[in-house]
Enzyme design. Structure first.
Site, PDB file in Angstrom:
ATOM      1  N   GLU A  51       0.867  -0.974  -0.030  1.00 35.30           N
ATOM      2  CA  GLU A  51      -0.055   0.042  -0.007  1.00 35.30           C
ATOM      3  C   GLU A  51       0.879   1.278   0.081  1.00 35.30           C
ATOM      4  OE1 GLU A  51      -2.784  -3.073   1.903  1.00 35.30           O
ATOM      5  OE2 GLU A  51      -0.599  -2.401   2.170  1.00 35.30           O
ATOM      6  N   PHE A 113     -11.798  -7.041  14.103  1.00 38.04           N
ATOM      7  CA  PHE A 113     -10.951  -7.528  13.349  1.00 38.04           C
ATOM      8  C   PHE A 113     -10.538  -6.392  12.441  1.00 38.04           C
ATOM      9  CE2 PHE A 113      -9.189  -9.690   9.565  1.00 38.04           C
ATOM     10  CZ  PHE A 113      -8.132 -10.349  10.026  1.00 38.04           C
ATOM     11  N   GLN A 114      -9.057  -5.901  12.184  1.00 39.01           N
ATOM     12  CA  GLN A 114      -8.576  -4.986  11.218  1.00 39.01           C
ATOM     13  C   GLN A 114      -9.215  -3.606  11.240  1.00 39.01           C
ATOM     14  OE1 GLN A 114      -8.095  -6.726   7.358  1.00 39.01           O
ATOM     15  NE2 GLN A 114      -6.182  -7.700   7.929  1.00 39.01           N
ATOM     16  N   LYS A 163     -17.567  -0.490   5.816  1.00 35.93           N
ATOM     17  CA  LYS A 163     -18.267  -1.618   4.866  1.00 35.93           C
ATOM     18  C   LYS A 163     -19.568  -1.577   4.539  1.00 35.93           C
ATOM     19  CE  LYS A 163     -17.376  -6.173   2.808  1.00 35.93           C
ATOM     20  NZ  LYS A 163     -16.620  -7.596   3.418  1.00 35.93           N
ATOM     21  N   MET A 466      24.388   9.376   2.189  1.00 38.52           N
ATOM     22  CA  MET A 466      24.402  10.537   2.926  1.00 38.52           C
ATOM     23  C   MET A 466      24.850  10.468   4.501  1.00 38.52           C
ATOM     24  SD  MET A 466      23.953  13.763   2.265  1.00 38.52           S
ATOM     25  CE  MET A 466      23.147  14.162   0.755  1.00 38.52           C
TER      26      MET A 466
END
Length: 557
Positions: A51, A113-114, A163, A466
């Site tokens: 993602e 959940f999630q 959802k 760097m």
């Protein structure tokens, strides 16, 4: 007509002219992906490997095209994986709309959940964000999000949709979206004050930032520079707004800016700042920055006035609109003596590097030569980023894409995919260090899956270059956790993911194999082996004034 929330999401994206979405599916966003499947002939979906890659791709798409980039993610870790990409876009004022889905409304706040409060998490790094709990509000929210992302100072907006809202139905009516136009409002007294400052200046300098790129003000800026008759410097974000091939251009300003620009800004009596925010990497010691100059700042965001550096006068407004107003009333100025002095600095302090061996600067210059300056260059963050800013001459806006504000290692590969999808006719090259490439190199698989022919150049010094440079100069060569002494083979990794892998160790090999890469029309990874102690010059030490810039020659005195 009655539509589900998922159908409304897709219809609203079509209203906005969205042709590409970058994302990764999951359970909570499944209804939206099911609907997207039915419209695959109208909206292309690029399935990234992670993602974060989707967020960076949306960002790169937006920077390269000037449109709003769009990314999708599911709930929980899918949403939190977008955070770095959203923050990157926020720091650089890039318009993206991130759409996430969450657990159902009845499950919110129950540690389901999630489940994650992604709206709360992203509040400090978005222009605005929404959680839509009623399908009746969905269409208007999406339309509002696109307006917010584009309007004024651009930036990212997040929409979180439970959802069940994507499944519920409501009445939908298509809306014709009007072309967005910037506000024409400017304070006339501010314009008068700006004109007076310019007329009185004997040694003016013009400093260009990302706002000039975002507002599409390149032609107005060019006219303004010629009328003021002043040298021009820029920030990382301002690259290409004013052509880097013009004699008045003196190179970048700040920590790794040219001595010409750093000395010139320190000696000027008027600094005109066009769409820049006085980053600490530009100003060095802010108390000593442009201490001999009056400062005129032009910016769309009033909050930037006097934030980091005290200014003399400011004009708030869209850069293009402000420059048009100034150009209409500005009389031709003549500062030939001042210009001659700056040109003398340019001749005295050119950028230099060791010509015998393969180095980062040579790689960038050879890319410039072979692409004739017409490529779209994307970078990660570090030494290679500075070399790409110093040694490639950008003549057009939106041709140098880099994470300037957040400094996100792992940004460039995803961004290059978005840029190539948005500008398929352009040659797109991502320049990375080996440390940065490791972070999101899985997106090479995305390039292969979707047949996106980007060229990935890895400037491979087997260290975090760097950070090592700082350790070398300021930490008595204590190389703590910066040596990447493992057996990772980028050529084999590229081949394993289906791309072309090429290793080069000499200048001649790079010139030959890069020319080959340009002809292949496939994702290519060029692993370029350089010395671990190559450095970016010039440099300004932390806490020092930019007038104290030093280079390798100074170190040897």
């Amino acid at each position: 007509m009655q539509l589900t929330g998922a159908e409304i999401v897709i219809e609203c994206l079509k209203e906005q002219g969205v042709d590409t979405v970058f994302g990764y599916p999951g359970g909570a966003i499944l209804n939206v992906y099911d609907e997207l499947y039915k419209h695959s002939d109208e909206i292309t979906h690029i399935l990234t490997s992670h993602e974060q890659g989707a967020a960076h791709a949306a960002d790169g798409y937006a920077r390269a095209t000037g449109k709003v980039g769009v990314c999708f993610a599911t709930s929980g870790p899918g949403a939190t994986n977008l955070v770095t990409g959203i923050a990157t876009a926020c720091m650089d004022s890039i318009p993206i709309v991130a759409i996430t889905c969450n657990v159902g409304v009845s499950l919110l706040g129950r540690d389901s959940f999630q489940e994650i409060d992604i709206a709360g998490i992203t509040m400090p790094i978005t222009k605005h964000n929404f959680i839509v709990k009623d399908v009746k509000d969905l269409a208007d929210t999406i339309r509002k999000a696109f307006v917010i992302a584009r309007k004024g100072r651009p930036g990212p907006v997040l929409i979180d949709i439970p959802k069940d809202v994507t499944a519920n139905k409501t009445e939908y009516q298509k809306v014709q979206i009007q072309e967005w136009e910037p506000s024409l409002e400017i304070c006339e007294s501010d314009i008068d004050a700006a004109l007076k400052m310019i007329a009185e200046a004997k040694r003016p300098y013009i400093f260009v930032g990302g706002g000039a790129v975002l507002s599409g003000a390149s032609s107005e800026l060019y006219e303004f520079v010629k009328k003021v008759d002043a040298p021009v410097t820029d920030s990382l974000m301002g690259k290409g707004a004013f052509p880097g091939t013009d004699p008045l251009y003196t190179g970048m300003l700040g920590m790794h800016g040219t001595k010409t620009s750093n000395y010139g800004v320190s000696e000027c009596d008027l600094l005109v700042v066009v769409g820049a925010r006085f980053s600490d990497r530009v100003t060095g010691n802010a108390k000593k920055f442009a201490k001999n100059a009056k400062i005129l700042q032009i910016d769309i965001d009033a909050a930037e006035m006097n934030k980091n550096v005290l200014i003399t006068e400011g004009v708030v407004g869209d850069i293009r609109v402000v420059l048009r107003a100034l150009n209409e009333r500005l009389e031709q100025q003549d500062h030939h003596e001042w210009i001659e002095k700056i040109m003398e600095y340019k001749n005295r302090y050119p950028l230099t590097y060791h010509p015998e061996i393969l180095t980062g600067p040579y790689i960038v210059e050879e890319i410039y030569r072979q692409t004739k300056g017409d490529a779209l260059i994307v970078t990660e963050v570090g030494q290679h980023q500075m070399w790409a800013a110093q040694y490639y001459q950008y003549t057009k806006p939106r041709t140098f894409l880099t994470s300037g504000g957040l400094g996100t290692m792992g940004y460039g590969l995803g961004a290059s995919l978005g840029a190539k999808v948005g500008c398929p006719q352009k040659t797109v090259i991502n320049i990375a260090g080996d440390g940065c490439f490791r972070m999101n190199m899985n997106e090479i698989a995305t390039a292969v899956r979707h047949q996106i022919p980007i060229i990935q150049v890895v400037v491979n010094n087997h260290v975090l270059g760097m950070v090592r440079q700082w350790q070398n100069l300021f930490y008595e060569k204590r190389y703590s956790a910066t040596v990447l002494n493992d057996a990772v083979d980028f050529v084999k990794l590229a081949e394993a993911m289906g791309a072309v892998g090429i290793r080069v160790t000499t200048k001649e090999e790079f010139a030959e194999r890069f020319a080959e890469a340009l002809t292949l029309g496939k994702p290519v990874v060029l692993d370029c082996q350089i010395d671990c102690d190559d450095k970016v010059w010039p440099m300004v030490a932390p806490g020092a004034a930019i007038s104290e810039a030093f280079d390798e020659g100074d170190m040897q005195k």
